[in-house]
Motif scaffolding. Structure first.
Motif, PDB file in Angstrom:
ATOM      1  N   TYR A  50       0.827  -1.207   0.000  1.00 48.59           N
ATOM      2  CA  TYR A  50       0.000   0.000   0.000  1.00 48.59           C
ATOM      3  C   TYR A  50       0.864   1.261   0.000  1.00 48.59           C
ATOM      4  N   LYS A  51       0.202   2.401  -0.149  1.00 48.77           N
ATOM      5  CA  LYS A  51       0.871   3.696  -0.127  1.00 48.77           C
ATOM      6  C   LYS A  51       0.405   4.485   1.100  1.00 48.77           C
ATOM      7  N   PRO A  52       1.266   4.631   2.118  1.00 47.90           N
ATOM      8  CA  PRO A  52       0.897   5.467   3.268  1.00 47.90           C
ATOM      9  C   PRO A  52       0.603   6.891   2.812  1.00 47.90           C
ATOM     10  N   ASP A  53      -0.466   7.442   3.311  1.00 44.26           N
ATOM     11  CA  ASP A  53      -0.931   8.744   2.865  1.00 44.26           C
ATOM     12  C   ASP A  53       0.071   9.840   3.200  1.00 44.26           C
ATOM     13  N   LYS A  54       0.336  10.717   2.236  1.00 44.48           N
ATOM     14  CA  LYS A  54       1.285  11.810   2.432  1.00 44.48           C
ATOM     15  C   LYS A  54       0.743  12.862   3.395  1.00 44.48           C
ATOM     16  N   VAL A  55      -0.575  13.040   3.382  1.00 44.35           N
ATOM     17  CA  VAL A  55      -1.177  14.086   4.204  1.00 44.35           C
ATOM     18  C   VAL A  55      -1.524  13.556   5.593  1.00 44.35           C
ATOM     19  N   TYR A  56      -2.146  12.365   5.622  1.00 48.09           N
ATOM     20  CA  TYR A  56      -2.625  11.799   6.887  1.00 48.09           C
ATOM     21  C   TYR A  56      -1.544  10.937   7.525  1.00 48.09           C
ATOM     22  N   GLU A  57      -1.142  11.282   8.716  1.00 43.12           N
ATOM     23  CA  GLU A  57      -0.145  10.478   9.435  1.00 43.12           C
ATOM     24  C   GLU A  57      -0.862   9.403  10.242  1.00 43.12           C
ATOM     25  N   MET A  58      -0.473   8.154  10.025  1.00 44.28           N
ATOM     26  CA  MET A  58      -1.033   7.038  10.771  1.00 44.28           C
ATOM     27  C   MET A  58      -0.784   7.249  12.266  1.00 44.28           C
ATOM     28  N   PRO A  59      -1.812   7.071  13.108  1.00 43.30           N
ATOM     29  CA  PRO A  59      -1.598   7.249  14.548  1.00 43.30           C
ATOM     30  C   PRO A  59      -0.574   6.253  15.083  1.00 43.30           C
ATOM     31  N   LEU A  60       0.125   6.652  16.149  1.00 47.90           N
ATOM     32  CA  LEU A  60       1.020   5.715  16.809  1.00 47.90           C
ATOM     33  C   LEU A  60       0.237   4.497  17.273  1.00 47.90           C
ATOM     34  N   HIS A  61       0.782   3.334  17.030  1.00 50.62           N
ATOM     35  CA  HIS A  61       0.093   2.112  17.414  1.00 50.62           C
ATOM     36  C   HIS A  61       1.109   1.004  17.681  1.00 50.62           C
ATOM     37  N   SER A  62       0.711   0.022  18.445  1.00 48.52           N
ATOM     38  CA  SER A  62       1.512  -1.190  18.639  1.00 48.52           C
ATOM     39  C   SER A  62       0.631  -2.373  18.273  1.00 48.52           C
ATOM     40  N   HIS A  63       1.185  -3.574  18.298  1.00 46.18           N
ATOM     41  CA  HIS A  63       0.405  -4.742  17.901  1.00 46.18           C
ATOM     42  C   HIS A  63       0.942  -5.996  18.568  1.00 46.18           C
ATOM     43  N   ASP A  64       0.132  -7.046  18.586  1.00 45.19           N
ATOM     44  CA  ASP A  64       0.559  -8.297  19.219  1.00 45.19           C
ATOM     45  C   ASP A  64       1.017  -9.305  18.170  1.00 45.19           C
ATOM     46  N   PHE A  65       1.806  -8.822  17.223  1.00 48.02           N
ATOM     47  CA  PHE A  65       2.445  -9.657  16.215  1.00 48.02           C
ATOM     48  C   PHE A  65       3.721  -8.952  15.772  1.00 48.02           C
TER      49      PHE A  65
END
Length: 332
Positions: A50-65
């Protein structure tokens, strides 16, 4: 669907469908925490391009994998919860653990990545290693997932172009197989993922001057060895002698590392191989039993029914009739 952006041979979902698939296969168990959906836990791996959005920054997150991020093209920023931002670009590989939060942002319109997210059991190891760092340090493939660089950031590997393209080739193949039929292709997907993790670890080992450890159990890829030697007579005592450690010690370590005992692990591999032969060859059941390491056809029939839910002959008949794995057949 579209062709992959590098080799133009693999069929993968369009960029516009990324959000839809994220919602389908990943769930938020609580704010800032992402987990696999229940149906994805059967496959143990989720690949996406995929292409991470240039304008929208993905929120900080963690995961169980665990997660491997492959930068295909363009430039972006990888941010972690230690207030460190790193510019990443083509050929960068970021190894992301389940202990720290992170986010991703594109810096140009060409920024495109592959995310390979997986549970340790996808490459043959216990999922307890997600919660137990001491355990995961016993597993050499997972070592980079428990380390940070000198600045406290996730480990980044930058490979030569030819090596990186090999990894991309396997990664795009995983994505194609996943969307063609994740259940029926689960074993192939996990094998390809193991190959990628192996290639990444070997480069990481060379990059960090990590020496091999000979027969040391901590550095042995047990699962890959079993896949290569499943036809042979395998015993706890024999493997322990080969490693020059005691049988009880090896048994304890094997259970911790794989989450299974040796007998179960060997049987799962043998039954998986026998299913492939039942589906793809006309060999008699007796020959298949011998080919996958069983000395007695009666014992083979018993073990096969235990793991699959029916006899080998019935399994082959249903495959030939239905052309696919019947819904009432158990998968390993």
């Amino acid at each position: 669907m579209r062709r992959d952006p590098v080799f133009n041979i693999f069929t993968i979902p369009p960029v516009s469908s990324s959000a839809e698939y994220f919602k389908k296969f990943l769930i938020r168990t609580n704010p800032g925490m992402i987990s696999f959906s229940e149906n994805l836990k059967r496959i143990k791996c989720y690949p996406v391009c995929y292409k991470p959005d240039k304008v929208y920054e993905m929120p900080l997150h963690s995961h169980d994998f665990f997660e491997v991020l492959l930068v295909i093209s363009g430039r972006g920023e990888h941010i972690n919860n230690r207030n460190y931002t790193e510019v990443i670009k083509n050929r960068d590989i970021i190894i992301i653990n389940n202990q720290s939060a992170h986010s991703l942002r594109g810096l140009d319109s060409e920024f495109e990545v592959i995310n390979l997210t997986f549970l340790p059991s996808a490459i043959g190891y216990s999922d307890d290693s997600l919660r137990n760092r001491n355990l995961s340090n016993l597993i050499h493939f997972l070592r980079p997932f428990n380390e940070y660089d000198a600045r406290g950031n996730f480990i980044k590997i930058r490979q030569p172009d030819a090596d990186f393209k090999k990894i991309l080739f396997y990664a795009f193949h995983i994505i194609e197989l996943f969307h063609k039929g994740m259940d029926k292709n689960a074993e192939i997907i996990c094998n390809l993922l193991s190959t990628i993790i192996n290639m990444i670890f070997n480069h990481y080992k060379a990059q960090n001057n990590i020496n091999g450890a000979g027969n040391n159990i901590y550095m042995m890829d047990i699962y890959s060895w079993l896949h290569a030697n499943f036809q042979k007579k395998i015993s706890l005592g024999g493997m322990a002698r080969h490693l020059q450690i005691s049988e009880p010690y090896f048994s304890t370590l094997f259970n911790k590392i794989t989450g299974k005992n040796l007998k179960t692990c060997v049987n799962e591999i043998r039954i998986g191989k026998s299913r492939e032969m039942l589906e793809n060859t006309g060999f008699p059941v007796g020959r298949i039993a011998y080919e996958v390491g069983f000395e007695d056809i009666t014992h083979f029939n018993f073990v096969f029914k235990k793991y699959v839910g029916c006899s080998p002959s019935r399994y082959r008949k249903q495959i030939n009739t239905a052309g696919t794995i019947p819904l009432n057949i158990k998968t390993i």
